[in-house]
Write a protein that holds these residues in place. Structure first.
Motif, PDB file in Angstrom:
ATOM      1  N   THR A 194       0.851  -1.189   0.000  1.00 45.19           N
ATOM      2  CA  THR A 194       0.000   0.000   0.000  1.00 45.19           C
ATOM      3  C   THR A 194       0.880   1.230   0.000  1.00 45.19           C
ATOM      4  OG1 THR A 194      -1.683  -1.167   1.313  1.00 45.19           O
ATOM      5  CG2 THR A 194      -1.839   1.230   1.232  1.00 45.19           C
ATOM      6  N   THR A 220       0.634   5.654   0.420  1.00 43.20           N
ATOM      7  CA  THR A 220      -0.205   6.782   0.823  1.00 43.20           C
ATOM      8  C   THR A 220       0.446   8.078   0.350  1.00 43.20           C
ATOM      9  OG1 THR A 220       0.909   7.122   2.956  1.00 43.20           O
ATOM     10  CG2 THR A 220      -0.907   5.525   2.895  1.00 43.20           C
ATOM     11  N   ARG A 252      -0.218  12.658   0.574  1.00 43.15           N
ATOM     12  CA  ARG A 252      -1.014  13.842   0.907  1.00 43.15           C
ATOM     13  C   ARG A 252      -0.907  14.815  -0.265  1.00 43.15           C
ATOM     14  NH1 ARG A 252       0.574  11.889   5.786  1.00 43.15           N
ATOM     15  NH2 ARG A 252      -0.985  11.933   7.457  1.00 43.15           N
ATOM     16  N   ARG A 309      -7.607   6.356  -3.375  1.00 44.94           N
ATOM     17  CA  ARG A 309      -8.896   6.674  -2.748  1.00 44.94           C
ATOM     18  C   ARG A 309      -8.632   7.520  -1.501  1.00 44.94           C
ATOM     19  NH1 ARG A 309      -7.538   1.675  -0.648  1.00 44.94           N
ATOM     20  NH2 ARG A 309      -7.845   1.471   1.609  1.00 44.94           N
ATOM     21  N   VAL A 310      -9.623   8.292  -1.112  1.00 41.49           N
ATOM     22  CA  VAL A 310      -9.487   9.143   0.071  1.00 41.49           C
ATOM     23  C   VAL A 310      -9.608   8.298   1.335  1.00 41.49           C
ATOM     24  CG1 VAL A 310     -10.421  11.115   1.323  1.00 41.49           C
ATOM     25  CG2 VAL A 310     -10.478  11.086  -1.176  1.00 41.49           C
ATOM     26  N   ASP A 311      -8.702   8.550   2.275  1.00 39.36           N
ATOM     27  CA  ASP A 311      -8.751   7.881   3.578  1.00 39.36           C
ATOM     28  C   ASP A 311      -8.311   8.899   4.629  1.00 39.36           C
ATOM     29  OD1 ASP A 311      -8.730   6.265   5.777  1.00 39.36           O
ATOM     30  OD2 ASP A 311      -7.264   4.830   5.006  1.00 39.36           O
ATOM     31  N   GLY A 312      -9.280   9.582   5.226  1.00 37.40           N
ATOM     32  CA  GLY A 312      -8.971  10.625   6.197  1.00 37.40           C
ATOM     33  C   GLY A 312      -8.339  11.825   5.508  1.00 37.40           C
ATOM     34  N   GLN A 367      -5.460  11.726   3.958  1.00 37.28           N
ATOM     35  CA  GLN A 367      -4.514  11.283   2.950  1.00 37.28           C
ATOM     36  C   GLN A 367      -5.218  10.429   1.900  1.00 37.28           C
ATOM     37  OE1 GLN A 367      -1.594   9.000   5.096  1.00 37.28           O
ATOM     38  NE2 GLN A 367      -3.000   7.367   5.590  1.00 37.28           N
ATOM     39  N   TRP A 368      -4.481  10.099   0.840  1.00 38.70           N
ATOM     40  CA  TRP A 368      -5.003   9.238  -0.208  1.00 38.70           C
ATOM     41  C   TRP A 368      -4.227   7.924  -0.176  1.00 38.70           C
ATOM     42  CZ3 TRP A 368      -8.326  10.823  -4.544  1.00 38.70           C
ATOM     43  CH2 TRP A 368      -8.915  12.075  -4.317  1.00 38.70           C
ATOM     44  N   VAL A 369      -4.919   6.832  -0.451  1.00 41.16           N
ATOM     45  CA  VAL A 369      -4.343   5.497  -0.308  1.00 41.16           C
ATOM     46  C   VAL A 369      -4.505   4.733  -1.618  1.00 41.16           C
ATOM     47  CG1 VAL A 369      -4.469   3.319   0.932  1.00 41.16           C
ATOM     48  CG2 VAL A 369      -4.827   5.463   2.151  1.00 41.16           C
ATOM     49  N   ARG A 370      -3.482   3.968  -1.956  1.00 45.08           N
ATOM     50  CA  ARG A 370      -3.533   3.131  -3.148  1.00 45.08           C
ATOM     51  C   ARG A 370      -3.051   1.732  -2.764  1.00 45.08           C
ATOM     52  NH1 ARG A 370      -3.279  -0.106  -7.814  1.00 45.08           N
ATOM     53  NH2 ARG A 370      -3.524   1.179  -9.692  1.00 45.08           N
ATOM     54  N   ASP A 371      -3.934   0.720  -2.884  1.00 41.97           N
ATOM     55  CA  ASP A 371      -3.533  -0.663  -2.646  1.00 41.97           C
ATOM     56  C   ASP A 371      -2.846  -1.204  -3.895  1.00 41.97           C
ATOM     57  OD1 ASP A 371      -4.678  -0.767  -0.051  1.00 41.97           O
ATOM     58  OD2 ASP A 371      -6.658  -1.002  -0.958  1.00 41.97           O
TER      59      ASP A 371
END
Length: 213
Positions: free
Chosen positions: A179, A181, A183, A199-202, A204-208
């Motif tokens: 993963t 992350t 900002r 995708r948005v997660d709080g 920050q943005w996250v990419r699996d």
């Protein structure tokens, strides 16, 4: 009518000239295309056929290159991703040469990773024999990496080739990341991140990366 016609002719000429000052290849092609089409129409109307033919040919050439550029922008065979060590001399040279531009997109990025801040993985995005971008990811543990830098040369920026790092190359999973992350730094970044699969997660943005090629 004569004044209007001259104005149209000047508009075409100005667009062609201004297009030559553009650093972004797509912006150059579009402006040059519009300018050459306008110039073609103008020269046809006034009956200057050699210039009409020349500008028509330029317009066709621009259409060809625009179609090719947009087609290649989605082709992972065109943009390759190469893992290099952070201390690689060419990478360091590239980052130093473009330091001012990089600072506007990633003001917190430094050439050297922060002491005790986790190992940094660095990837060159190349097109043919030219390095067009750099992605740097800091290992935060447990298979998670934080994107410290995702930068592309201005003339390639329209095509966002950095997305191939996350989507097609498999370079990050090969480096042990599951993963990543990041900002973002503004609305432009968020649109790019969506296209790259984040995708948005709080805050920050996250990419699996499990499904990355």
């Amino acid at each position: 009518m004569h004044t209007l016609l001259e104005t149209i002719g000047w508009i075409g000429s100005v667009l062609v000239v201004v297009s030559l000052t553009q650093s972004r290849v797509v912006r150059f092609r579009w402006m040059n295309l519009v300018g050459s089409v306008v110039a073609t129409v103008y020269n046809v109307v006034i009956g200057v056929w050699p210039f009409a033919a020349m500008n028509a040919a330029i317009a066709v050439i621009n259409v060809y290159w625009l179609s090719r550029l947009y087609r290649e922008s989605k082709d992972p065979e065109v943009y390759q991703v190469i893992a290099v060590p952070p201390e690689d001399p060419f990478l360091q040279h590239l980052l130093q040469v473009h330091a001012a531009d990089i600072a506007t997109h990633a003001p917190d990025f430094t050439l050297e990773p922060a002491a005790g801040g986790g190992k940094r993985s660095t990837l060159l995005v190349v097109r043919g024999d030219e390095a067009v971008g750099v992605v740097a990811v800091r290992d935060t543990g447990n298979g998670v990496g934080e994107v410290e830098l995702d930068w592309v040369k201005p003339r390639f920026r329209t095509f966002t080739p950095g997305q191939f790092v996350y989507r097609d190359s498999g370079a990050l999973p090969a480096a042990g990341f599951r993963t990543v992350t990041v900002r973002p730094h503004g609305a432009t970044d968020t649109e790019y991140l969506r296209r790259a699969g984040f995708r948005v997660d709080g805050d920050q943005w996250v990419r699996d990366l499990e499904d990355a090629a």
